[in-house]
Design a protein around this motif. Structure first.
Motif, PDB file in Angstrom:
ATOM      1  N   ASN A 170       7.023  -1.115  18.442  1.00  0.00           N
ATOM      2  CA  ASN A 170       6.834  -1.509  17.044  1.00  0.00           C
ATOM      3  C   ASN A 170       5.342  -1.539  16.746  1.00  0.00           C
ATOM      4  N   GLU A 171       4.985  -2.017  15.572  1.00  0.00           N
ATOM      5  CA  GLU A 171       3.592  -1.954  15.133  1.00  0.00           C
ATOM      6  C   GLU A 171       2.678  -2.871  15.947  1.00  0.00           C
ATOM      7  N   GLU A 172       3.231  -3.791  16.720  1.00  0.00           N
ATOM      8  CA  GLU A 172       2.427  -4.724  17.507  1.00  0.00           C
ATOM      9  C   GLU A 172       2.285  -4.305  18.974  1.00  0.00           C
ATOM     10  N   THR A 173       2.821  -3.139  19.312  1.00  0.00           N
ATOM     11  CA  THR A 173       2.755  -2.689  20.705  1.00  0.00           C
ATOM     12  C   THR A 173       1.970  -1.397  20.807  1.00  0.00           C
ATOM     13  N   LEU A 174       1.157  -1.311  21.848  1.00  0.00           N
ATOM     14  CA  LEU A 174       0.513  -0.045  22.179  1.00  0.00           C
ATOM     15  C   LEU A 174       1.558   0.984  22.594  1.00  0.00           C
ATOM     16  N   VAL A 175       1.261   2.243  22.374  1.00  0.00           N
ATOM     17  CA  VAL A 175       2.057   3.297  22.991  1.00  0.00           C
ATOM     18  C   VAL A 175       1.686   3.327  24.476  1.00  0.00           C
TER      19      VAL A 175
END
Length: 290
Positions: free
Chosen positions: A94-99
């Motif tokens: 999601n937007e709060e996790t690094l790839v």
């Protein structure tokens, strides 16, 4: 990526058109992006996309066109799909996790090596877990370990819990800002691992758009010199570590010496460096002496 009326919408034709669009947009590795997206859409292996005449449905064509347009805007493939592959895992994002990146797999390898040297069973703490890539991998591949993982973001922890459940492993996730709130682990952690923010703040505007515009800023920003979080880890986490505990920390390109020197200033002993698949130093190893 509109085909002429009456033309068969085969995977090969659509893929070639997508590659041309991405090339014209200046997207790096356009073939890989186009192939991975179409492979995930159709369930075909990448090599099969060119091997036969596979017709695509209108719905598939529409979805693929949306994905290619997103990739033209430099949205990473993993963000488009909503998941990333890492070792044996498919991790939701999601937007709060690094790839999670392939380089971090070398960090996991270093952790597993240390676990094995301890007989395959120990207490492992992953600080700043994000999607749970490191923690879930360790729990899956060394099931005798008790694995804890923290993050300051509750949104990241929600995803990490989903990823652990999908992998069928137990990880104890906690919301914490580094060591704060982990008093029950004092003197109990055998192995601490972290992939902390390590990009110097001034370098963030120069990162590739796939990173700069899509990864969460607080997961990138390592302070003015990129070393702020290492200082905090060495300063704050020591009280959590059992005698003889070890640390495995991911580092940015060329920063392994800086991180080891900072660790030594805080009383840790440098134990070496591990490289990634590109032979770049990627993880530093330290220990806390008895």
């Amino acid at each position: 990526m509109v085909l002429a009326e009456g033309t068969r919408a085969t995977a090969r034709r659509v893929l070639c058109a997508a590659v041309r669009r991405l090339q014209e947009a200046g997207v790096p590795e356009p073939e890989a992006s186009a192939e991975i997206l179409l492979s995930e859409l159709t369930g075909l292996r990448r090599g099969e996309l060119y091997a036969g005449e596979f017709d695509l449905s209108r719905r598939q064509l529409e979805r693929y066109a949306e994905w290619i347009a997103a990739r033209e805007r430099r949205e990473p493939v993993q963000r488009i799909l909503g998941y990333a592959y890492f070792r044996n895992l498919r991790l939701q994002l999601n937007e709060e996790t690094l790839v999670p990146r392939p380089e971090t797999e070398s960090v996991v390898e270093a952790v597993l090596e240390r676990v094995d040297r301890r007989g395959g069973s120990c207490r492992v703490l992953d600080l700043g877990t994000g999607s749970g890539a490191i923690a879930v991998s360790v729990a899956q591949e060394r099931p005798r370990c008790r694995v804890y993982a923290t993050d300051v973001s509750e949104a990241a922890l929600r995803i990490a819990r989903l990823n652990a459940a999908a992998a069928g492993v137990e990880v104890e996730f906690r919301r914490a800002d580094l060591a704060a709130g982990l008093e029950d682990l004092v003197n109990g952690v055998d192995l601490l691992v972290s992939n902390p923010p390590y990009v110097p703040a001034g370098d963030i505007p120069r990162l590739m758009p796939e990173v700069r515009d899509w990864d969460p800023p607080r997961a990138l920003d390592g302070g003015p010199d990129g070393l702020a979080f290492y200082r905090r880890i060495f300063s704050e986490a020591g009280r959590l570590l059992a005698p003889g505990a070890e640390l495995v920390l991911e580092v940015g390109d060329g920063r392994e010496g800086d991180v080891l020197r900072i660790g030594e200033l805080y009383g840790y002993v440098a134990r070496g460096v591990r490289t990634d698949l590109g032979s770049t130093p990627r993880a530093v190893l330290l220990s806390r002496e008895v």
